[in-house]
Design a protein around this motif. Structure first.
Motif, PDB file in Angstrom:
ATOM      1  N   ILE A 238       9.914  15.783 -23.823  1.00 12.51           N
ATOM      2  CA  ILE A 238       9.594  15.141 -25.098  1.00 12.51           C
ATOM      3  C   ILE A 238       8.436  15.839 -25.808  1.00 12.51           C
ATOM      4  CG2 ILE A 238       8.910  12.991 -26.235  1.00 12.51           C
ATOM      5  CD1 ILE A 238      11.675  12.802 -24.869  1.00 12.51           C
ATOM      6  N   PHE A 239       7.264  15.750 -25.257  1.00  9.55           N
ATOM      7  CA  PHE A 239       6.060  16.109 -26.003  1.00  9.55           C
ATOM      8  C   PHE A 239       5.888  17.601 -26.241  1.00  9.55           C
ATOM      9  CE2 PHE A 239       5.305  11.877 -24.291  1.00  9.55           C
ATOM     10  CZ  PHE A 239       5.096  11.209 -25.491  1.00  9.55           C
ATOM     11  N   ASP A 240       6.387  18.450 -25.337  1.00  9.71           N
ATOM     12  CA  ASP A 240       6.305  19.889 -25.574  1.00  9.71           C
ATOM     13  C   ASP A 240       7.202  20.334 -26.727  1.00  9.71           C
ATOM     14  OD1 ASP A 240       4.574  20.018 -23.448  1.00  9.71           O
ATOM     15  OD2 ASP A 240       5.967  21.023 -22.076  1.00  9.71           O
ATOM     16  N   ARG A 241       8.141  19.502 -27.115  1.00 11.00           N
ATOM     17  CA  ARG A 241       9.125  19.857 -28.148  1.00 11.00           C
ATOM     18  C   ARG A 241       8.780  19.283 -29.522  1.00 11.00           C
ATOM     19  NH1 ARG A 241      14.719  19.562 -24.755  1.00 11.00           N
ATOM     20  NH2 ARG A 241      13.838  20.333 -22.814  1.00 11.00           N
ATOM     21  N   LEU A 242       7.740  18.462 -29.584  1.00 11.74           N
ATOM     22  CA  LEU A 242       7.381  17.790 -30.827  1.00 11.74           C
ATOM     23  C   LEU A 242       5.971  18.178 -31.269  1.00 11.74           C
ATOM     24  CD1 LEU A 242       8.627  14.174 -29.955  1.00 11.74           C
ATOM     25  CD2 LEU A 242       9.837  15.907 -31.303  1.00 11.74           C
ATOM     26  N   THR A 243       5.777  18.181 -32.566  1.00 14.21           N
ATOM     27  CA  THR A 243       4.428  18.364 -33.098  1.00 14.21           C
ATOM     28  C   THR A 243       3.709  17.018 -33.006  1.00 14.21           C
ATOM     29  OG1 THR A 243       5.016  17.723 -35.353  1.00 14.21           O
ATOM     30  CG2 THR A 243       5.299  20.073 -34.765  1.00 14.21           C
ATOM     31  N   PRO A 244       2.377  17.019 -33.125  1.00 13.65           N
ATOM     32  CA  PRO A 244       1.673  15.733 -33.141  1.00 13.65           C
ATOM     33  C   PRO A 244       2.164  14.809 -34.260  1.00 13.65           C
ATOM     34  CG  PRO A 244       0.118  17.495 -32.709  1.00 13.65           C
ATOM     35  CD  PRO A 244       1.436  18.154 -33.046  1.00 13.65           C
ATOM     36  N   ALA A 245       2.496  15.369 -35.416  1.00 10.31           N
ATOM     37  CA  ALA A 245       3.016  14.545 -36.521  1.00 10.31           C
ATOM     38  C   ALA A 245       4.366  13.935 -36.146  1.00 10.31           C
ATOM     39  CB  ALA A 245       3.132  15.378 -37.794  1.00 10.31           C
TER      40      ALA A 245
ATOM     41  N   GLU B  96       0.841  -1.205   0.000  1.00 13.14           N
ATOM     42  CA  GLU B  96       0.000   0.000   0.000  1.00 13.14           C
ATOM     43  C   GLU B  96       0.874   1.252   0.000  1.00 13.14           C
ATOM     44  OE1 GLU B  96      -3.277   0.421  -0.482  1.00 13.14           O
ATOM     45  OE2 GLU B  96      -3.342  -1.748  -0.799  1.00 13.14           O
ATOM     46  N   GLU B  97       1.970   1.221   0.765  1.00 10.70           N
ATOM     47  CA  GLU B  97       2.904   2.352   0.794  1.00 10.70           C
ATOM     48  C   GLU B  97       3.544   2.556  -0.583  1.00 10.70           C
ATOM     49  OE1 GLU B  97       3.001  -0.232   2.945  1.00 10.70           O
ATOM     50  OE2 GLU B  97       2.440   0.676   4.853  1.00 10.70           O
ATOM     51  N   GLY B  98       3.835   1.455  -1.266  1.00  7.82           N
ATOM     52  CA  GLY B  98       4.405   1.542  -2.609  1.00  7.82           C
ATOM     53  C   GLY B  98       3.419   2.125  -3.604  1.00  7.82           C
ATOM     54  N   PHE B  99       2.163   1.715  -3.489  1.00  9.24           N
ATOM     55  CA  PHE B  99       1.131   2.280  -4.368  1.00  9.24           C
ATOM     56  C   PHE B  99       0.982   3.779  -4.107  1.00  9.24           C
ATOM     57  CE2 PHE B  99      -3.240   3.302  -5.626  1.00  9.24           C
ATOM     58  CZ  PHE B  99      -3.181   2.901  -6.958  1.00  9.24           C
ATOM     59  N   ALA B 100       0.998   4.174  -2.850  1.00  7.25           N
ATOM     60  CA  ALA B 100       0.908   5.595  -2.505  1.00  7.25           C
ATOM     61  C   ALA B 100       2.110   6.354  -3.079  1.00  7.25           C
ATOM     62  CB  ALA B 100       0.837   5.767  -0.989  1.00  7.25           C
ATOM     63  N   LYS B 101       3.276   5.724  -3.084  1.00  4.47           N
ATOM     64  CA  LYS B 101       4.477   6.368  -3.640  1.00  4.47           C
ATOM     65  C   LYS B 101       4.313   6.601  -5.136  1.00  4.47           C
ATOM     66  CE  LYS B 101       8.682   7.932  -3.234  1.00  4.47           C
ATOM     67  NZ  LYS B 101       8.949   9.170  -2.481  1.00  4.47           N
ATOM     68  N   VAL B 102       3.749   5.637  -5.860  1.00  2.00           N
ATOM     69  CA  VAL B 102       3.504   5.801  -7.290  1.00  2.00           C
ATOM     70  C   VAL B 102       2.526   6.950  -7.515  1.00  2.00           C
ATOM     71  CG1 VAL B 102       2.502   4.753  -9.360  1.00  2.00           C
ATOM     72  CG2 VAL B 102       3.993   3.409  -7.893  1.00  2.00           C
ATOM     73  N   VAL B 103       1.443   6.976  -6.765  1.00  4.70           N
ATOM     74  CA  VAL B 103       0.425   8.020  -6.913  1.00  4.70           C
ATOM     75  C   VAL B 103       1.037   9.397  -6.634  1.00  4.70           C
ATOM     76  CG1 VAL B 103      -1.732   8.918  -5.925  1.00  4.70           C
ATOM     77  CG2 VAL B 103      -1.505   6.480  -6.443  1.00  4.70           C
ATOM     78  N   GLU B 104       1.892   9.477  -5.641  1.00  8.96           N
ATOM     79  CA  GLU B 104       2.555  10.733  -5.274  1.00  8.96           C
ATOM     80  C   GLU B 104       3.579  11.164  -6.326  1.00  8.96           C
ATOM     81  OE1 GLU B 104       6.139  11.695  -2.200  1.00  8.96           O
ATOM     82  OE2 GLU B 104       4.480  10.506  -1.421  1.00  8.96           O
ATOM     83  N   THR B 105       4.284  10.203  -6.901  1.00  8.28           N
ATOM     84  CA  THR B 105       5.398  10.490  -7.813  1.00  8.28           C
ATOM     85  C   THR B 105       4.958  10.738  -9.244  1.00  8.28           C
ATOM     86  OG1 THR B 105       6.825   9.114  -6.420  1.00  8.28           O
ATOM     87  CG2 THR B 105       7.608   9.560  -8.649  1.00  8.28           C
ATOM     88  N   ALA B 106       3.908  10.090  -9.684  1.00 10.68           N
ATOM     89  CA  ALA B 106       3.503  10.126 -11.098  1.00 10.68           C
ATOM     90  C   ALA B 106       3.296  11.531 -11.668  1.00 10.68           C
ATOM     91  CB  ALA B 106       2.258   9.266 -11.308  1.00 10.68           C
ATOM     92  N   PRO B 107       2.609  12.440 -10.983  1.00 11.04           N
ATOM     93  CA  PRO B 107       2.388  13.752 -11.608  1.00 11.04           C
ATOM     94  C   PRO B 107       3.677  14.491 -11.974  1.00 11.04           C
ATOM     95  CG  PRO B 107       0.891  13.462  -9.759  1.00 11.04           C
ATOM     96  CD  PRO B 107       1.867  12.311  -9.717  1.00 11.04           C
ATOM     97  N   GLY B 108       4.654  14.498 -11.090  1.00 16.93           N
ATOM     98  CA  GLY B 108       5.922  15.169 -11.383  1.00 16.93           C
ATOM     99  C   GLY B 108       6.687  14.488 -12.502  1.00 16.93           C
ATOM    100  N   HIS B 109       6.636  13.167 -12.513  1.00 16.06           N
ATOM    101  CA  HIS B 109       7.343  12.424 -13.555  1.00 16.06           C
ATOM    102  C   HIS B 109       6.701  12.661 -14.920  1.00 16.06           C
ATOM    103  CE1 HIS B 109       9.826   9.443 -15.416  1.00 16.06           C
ATOM    104  NE2 HIS B 109       8.763   8.783 -15.830  1.00 16.06           N
ATOM    105  N   VAL B 110       5.371  12.616 -14.955  1.00 19.15           N
ATOM    106  CA  VAL B 110       4.662  12.842 -16.218  1.00 19.15           C
ATOM    107  C   VAL B 110       4.932  14.257 -16.730  1.00 19.15           C
ATOM    108  CG1 VAL B 110       2.357  13.033 -17.253  1.00 19.15           C
ATOM    109  CG2 VAL B 110       2.924  11.089 -15.809  1.00 19.15           C
ATOM    110  N   GLU B 111       4.988  15.218 -15.827  1.00 19.74           N
ATOM    111  CA  GLU B 111       5.298  16.594 -16.246  1.00 19.74           C
ATOM    112  C   GLU B 111       6.704  16.679 -16.834  1.00 19.74           C
ATOM    113  OE1 GLU B 111       5.014  20.436 -17.285  1.00 19.74           O
ATOM    114  OE2 GLU B 111       3.369  19.140 -16.662  1.00 19.74           O
TER     115      GLU B 111
END
Length: 150
Positions: free
Chosen positions: A126-133, A105-120
């Motif tokens: 990557i994605f802010d520097r590329l066009t959809p094409a 459960e602590e590990g799942f909470a760590k993923v939930v806590e960490t994911a937003p910063g990592h995704v940003e």
């Protein structure tokens, strides 16, 4: 011995830029995860992979394949995650030789806590520097490279 198939100037230029991407992007992601979450990139990938399983568990050999790791390297990563209380290992009751990694459960909470910063960080790197094409082209190129034996 066959003669070497030297890279053209265009191939050489592309290859060097690609190698730079292979070095700089993982290093930036590692830095972000270490700074913001106290995790290595591989540790985060292990936690994330387990979190995506309905029962949050996976045999170590399957987990190693899923995260593109050797079983030896994965064992070291999981040992560190166990030390933090984020993962535990259990023996498979049907086959005692098989170890199963289980996200706590602590590990799942760590993923939930960490994911937003990592995704940003991924968005910015990557994605802010590329066009959809370009994203679609990169996806096709990656698929073509990964489609053959490595």
């Amino acid at each position: 011995m066959d003669e070497a198939r030297w890279l053209s100037d265009e191939q050489q230029q592309m290859w060097r830029r690609f190698v730079e991407v292979l070095i700089r992007v993982p290093a930036a992601l590692e830095t972000q995860l270490q700074r913001d979450a106290g995790l290595t990139h591989m540790g985060y990938v292990v936690l994330l992979t387990l979190s995506e399983r309905p029962d949050r568990r996976m045999p170590m050999s399957h987990l190693a394949r899923s995260v593109s790791s050797s079983l030896s390297r994965l064992s070291h990563v999981v040992a560190r995650l166990e030390g933090q209380g984020w993962v535990r290992r259990e023996r498979n009751p049907e086959d005692g030789r098989v170890q199963i990694a289980v996200l706590t459960e602590e590990g799942f909470a760590k993923v939930v806590e960490t994911a937003p910063g990592h995704v940003e960080a991924v968005q910015q790197l990557i994605f802010d520097r590329l066009t959809p094409a370009q994203v679609r082209q990169l996806a096709k190129a990656a698929e073509a490279i990964l489609d053959g034996p490595l």
